[in-house]
Write an enzyme that holds these catalytic residues in place. Structure first.
Site, PDB file in Angstrom:
ATOM      1  CD  GLU A 341      -2.741  -1.212   2.480  1.00 16.24           C
ATOM      2  OE1 GLU A 341      -3.959  -1.364   2.370  1.00 16.24           O
ATOM      3  OE2 GLU A 341      -2.180  -1.144   3.585  1.00 16.24           O
TER       4      GLU A 341
HETATM    5  C1  ACM Z   1      -1.982  -5.402   4.019  1.00 16.09           C
HETATM    6  O1  ACM Z   1      -3.027  -5.888   4.470  1.00 16.09           O
HETATM    7  N1  ACM Z   1      -1.878  -4.096   3.856  1.00 16.09           N
HETATM    8  C2  ACM Z   1      -0.843  -6.231   3.660  1.00 16.09           C
END
Ligand code: ACM
Length: 535
Positions: A341
């Site tokens: 992310e």
């Molecule tokens: C994640 O759940 N951001 C790896």
């Protein structure tokens, strides 16, 4: 004392000696209940079980002996005795000369099949002996967990005047399907103490997990002391989601967790998440920041707003120090660099960054692990991708010949709510009730070839949970199901059969004071009525 008195005393002593010898010699005729080893509530289910339908009496006449030339096997024997004591209060001698002991547990080394697998073992349970054979202490340790699952929670006290815990007889040959059987705990969104982590390790150990991944850093807090960069914990260890004061592990604390895990044949995987999820680090050292804003301590739950400055040499000097210090106190082979992310990092910068961090991790003799996004960079086939969201990234990892850790959020995220009634958890990947968590095939998922799969890891993100009891609510019972998917062969897994065995875990979970979610899908065999009616 006069002579008659002395004679009387001599006679009394002699009588006592004879009586006590007779007591020792008297053969024990025990009419133990007939029990069927194939019907035992094992989780995970072993590869092969055959029953001889008698019972071994675990009682005050039991002793443990282990391979003489191995301190590791000796330690496994002591751990078995400790666990027996927790349930029975019996003080079982280990490697002591105890001629009275009539029911003996031997733990020995053997290289024959199925012990070729380093965690494989065989248990031969007879009426007066149990022989646990394994090629390594790790295998013997897994066999001990199986044996623990055979000890009844309540003793039988109707056969003799002392308690007996009858263990069903027969043979078990066993080895794991996957080598990597993991759980992840996010200690960054909320901090968990060393004792809380140890309790989680204890529970996972019983179900044959062998890896615990600690998500040590995120936007909300930095949880591991780095001696060369002290502000990370001084400045950025004091907040978490909400208003609680956060916390962090000193390197001594971390070593204590690592040592406790090692005693349980469990590897710790440390994660420092970057280049995104780095707000806390940038508050402590603003030169790290690459998003152009002044970083402030953050207690919320949004993701994707932070990034390191990926084009600054000083950032890589910082990362080198962090990887070096953590690697020096991490005996396991892995270093997890996060990589998920990173929405505030440009694509080219992200690729440049992952490539550079991979080299740093390798410099300290560790294998790099990253969330599935890392497969978009030019990573090495020796690095590992953790599949959580993107099948396309998993495909990229396969094309690079990388190994994959299976953590698909829809199936394996422990922080997803079970259902509408869940007290804790999120639902962005959907609800994950106990059956959904169990009924899928990690060895045949999204077309990922079996040869690339290391095993399942069940992550537990802690935005909504702040202590171990709340962690337990999300992890149990689902973590028990992943244990079976990771260990047992596909043909030995069956939801209908599993859910009965799961319901029978209630006495263990309650003895361990686990705040498990009493899912209405399961008939819990418990004294306390934890059942939720299906209405
Ligand atoms: C994640 O759940 N951001 C790896």
């Amino acid at each position: 004392m006069n002579i008659p008195q002395f004679r009387f005393l001599l006679l009394a002593v002699a009588t006592l000696v004879i009586l006590s010898c007779q007591q020792e010699k008297e053969p024990r005729v025990l009419n133990l209940p007939k029990t069927d080893l194939t019907q035992a509530d094992f989780i995970p289910k072993p590869v092969q079980v055959t029953a001889t339908k008698t019972a071994f009496p675990l009682d005050k006449y039991t002793a443990v002996y282990t391979l003489k030339d191995s301190t590791e096997f000796g330690e496994v024997g002591k751990l078995l005795a400790e666990k027996i004591k927790e349930i029975s209060r019996l003080d079982i001698p280990v490697n002591e000369d105890t001629p009275d002991q009539e029911s003996v547990i031997y733990i020995k080394r053997s290289d024959s099949l199925p012990m070729k697998n380093k965690e494989g073992y065989q248990l031969k349970i007879g009426k007066d002996s149990i022989i646990l054979s394994a090629a390594s202490a790790a295998g013997a340790f897994r066999g001990v967990q199986t044996l623990r699952q055979l000890i009844p929670e309540k003793a039988n006290d109707t056969i003799t005047e002392y308690p007996i815990w009858p263990i069903p007889t027969g043979t078990i040959s066993d080895a794991p399907l996957f080598a990597y059987r993991g759980a992840m705990l996010d200690v960054a969104r909320h901090f968990f103490t060393v004792d809380e982590v140890k309790k989680y390790i204890d529970l996972l150990t019983y179900y044959k997990y062998n890896t615990l991944h600690l998500h040590l850093t995120d936007d909300q807090g930095w949880r591991i002391e780095i001696k060369s960069w002290p502000k990370l914990t001084e400045v950025a260890g004091v907040t978490e989601v909400g208003d609680a004061p956060g916390g962090f592990y000193t390197q001594e604390d971390y070593k204590e967790i690592v040592a406790y895990a090692a005693k349980n044949y469990m590897t710790i995987v440390p994660e420092v998440d970057m280049p995104g999820h780095t707000n806390a680090a940038s508050v402590a050292y603003p030169f790290l920041n690459g998003n152009g804003k002044t970083p402030q301590l953050y207690k919320g739950t949004k993701v994707g707003f932070s990034t390191f400055d990926t084009r600054k040499d000083s950032v890589y000097k910082f990362i080198d120090d962090v990887v070096r210090e953590i690697s020096a106190i991490t005996p396991g082979p892995y270093f997890h660099m996060g990589g998920d992310e990173s929405h505030a990092t440009k694509k080219d910068d992200y690729i440049y960054f992952v490539n550079k961090v991979e080299k740093i991790v390798q410099k300290y003799d560790k294998t790099m692990v990253g969330w599935d996004e890392v497969a978009t960079a030019d990573v090495d086939s020796t690095s590992i991708a953790q599949f959580w969201a993107s099948a396309e990234n998993a495909e990229r990892a396969v094309a690079k010949n990388m190994k994959i850790i299976m953590s698909p959020a829809k199936k394996a995220y422990l922080d997803m709510k079970y259902d509408l009634k869940s007290e804790y958890g999120l639902n962005w990947a959907g609800y994950v009730p106990v059956d959904t968590a169990y009924i899928w095939k990690p060895e045949a998922y999204e077309g990922i070839p079996l040869k690339n799969i290391l095993g399942i890891e069940a992550p537990l993100w802690s935005e909504t949970v702040s202590d171990i009891s709340e962690v337990e609510y999300l992890a149990f019972p689902r973590a028990i199901g992943y244990a079976e998917l990771n260990w047992s062969k596909p043909e030995n897994r069956d939801w209908k059969n599993y859910k009965v065995r799961l319901g029978n875990q209630a006495p263990f979970l309650e003895r361990m004071k686990v705040n498990y979610y009493p899912s209405p899908l399961i008939e819990w065999k418990t004294e306390k009525d934890k059942k939720i009616k299906k209405d």
